[in-house]
Enzyme design. Sequence first.
Site, PDB file in Angstrom:
ATOM      1  CE  LYS A 116      -1.339   3.875  -7.883  1.00  6.40           C
ATOM      2  NZ  LYS A 116      -2.034   2.769  -8.594  1.00  6.40           N
ATOM      3  CE  LYS A 199       2.215  -6.532  -0.712  1.00  9.56           C
ATOM      4  NZ  LYS A 199       0.774  -6.204  -0.558  1.00  9.56           N
ATOM      5  CE  LYS A 202       1.751  -6.559 -10.369  1.00  9.93           C
ATOM      6  NZ  LYS A 202       0.528  -7.147 -10.962  1.00  9.93           N
TER       7      LYS A 202
END
Length: 336
Positions: A116, A199, A202
Amino acid sequence: MNNSRKRVLSGIQPTHDSFHLGNHLGAVKNWVAMQDENDSFYCVVDLHSLTVETDPKVLRNRSMVSVAQLLALGLDPAKCTLFLQSQVPAHNQLAWIMECMTGFGEAGRMTQFKDKSSKNGADRTVVGLFTYPMLMAADILLYQADFVPVGEDQRQHIELTRDLGQRFNSKYGQTFQIPAPYIMKAGAKINDLQEPTSKMSKSSPSQTGVINILDTPEVNAKKIKSAVTDTGREVIFDEVSKPGVSNLLTIHSTISGQSIPELEEYFSGKGYGDLKSSVAEVVVDFLNPVRVRVNELLAEPAYLHSVLKLGAEKAEVVANQTLKQTYEALGLVPRD
């Protein structure tokens, strides 16, 4: 507490307006099953969600919607302890201790932080993202958990938690139960309908492949009927050559209870359209009453707050005792 029962701790972030089907089949369904035989603590980790900037009203609403969904999906406050992380101050207090036990290089090697921060750049990466695993370690160690049911992507954080707990115990005396990871496998990996090798998440750039629990039946049926499949017509389970069909079979099997071989036999001689229609039917039939129940619960905010108050009180009994033992081991002077 019955000493024969194992302590379980797990959490979920309130970062979106709805959980998705993968959250339920990969995590919450297991939580529901585990609450009957274990001393289970389940936490909506709202403090963790602060690593991403959000509107205060949105965060508050998402936290309550998360609680309502967990209840509607089967968590029972009489069988488990359900609470908001921010309502138990000991989480932050123990997190600082864990930060002081963690090496800088050790924290920097955490895969999620590296991914990230490299994507966002140093100037746009908050310190909370760096210290996130130490707060997660505090979440777990506070409750002296025997098992922590998590997905494979959290294994590294669980190993850090184990390392920190063992490090503290070696230096200051036996204080923490060292948890074992409980990597959920059966039915755990539900993939994106449009990217069936990835996968369901969200954080996917497009939500067209994500089945949200609180979407209308019409929206979810349309998403399933638009799912990416594969070449050919044969409905068989083969994750390598038929990832789209395999994903749809997995979803059907996990919800309907029919085995993959039974479904393959049922769809023998039928096409992908038949499979999609059947998957849409079982998903809608399962999710619609959940959605209705969530809306009923949200219309009773006093009840939801009473559940959270009880949960926080139960959680604090355990958390505060652990924190007291930790402070004593460190030599911090007690207030009384």
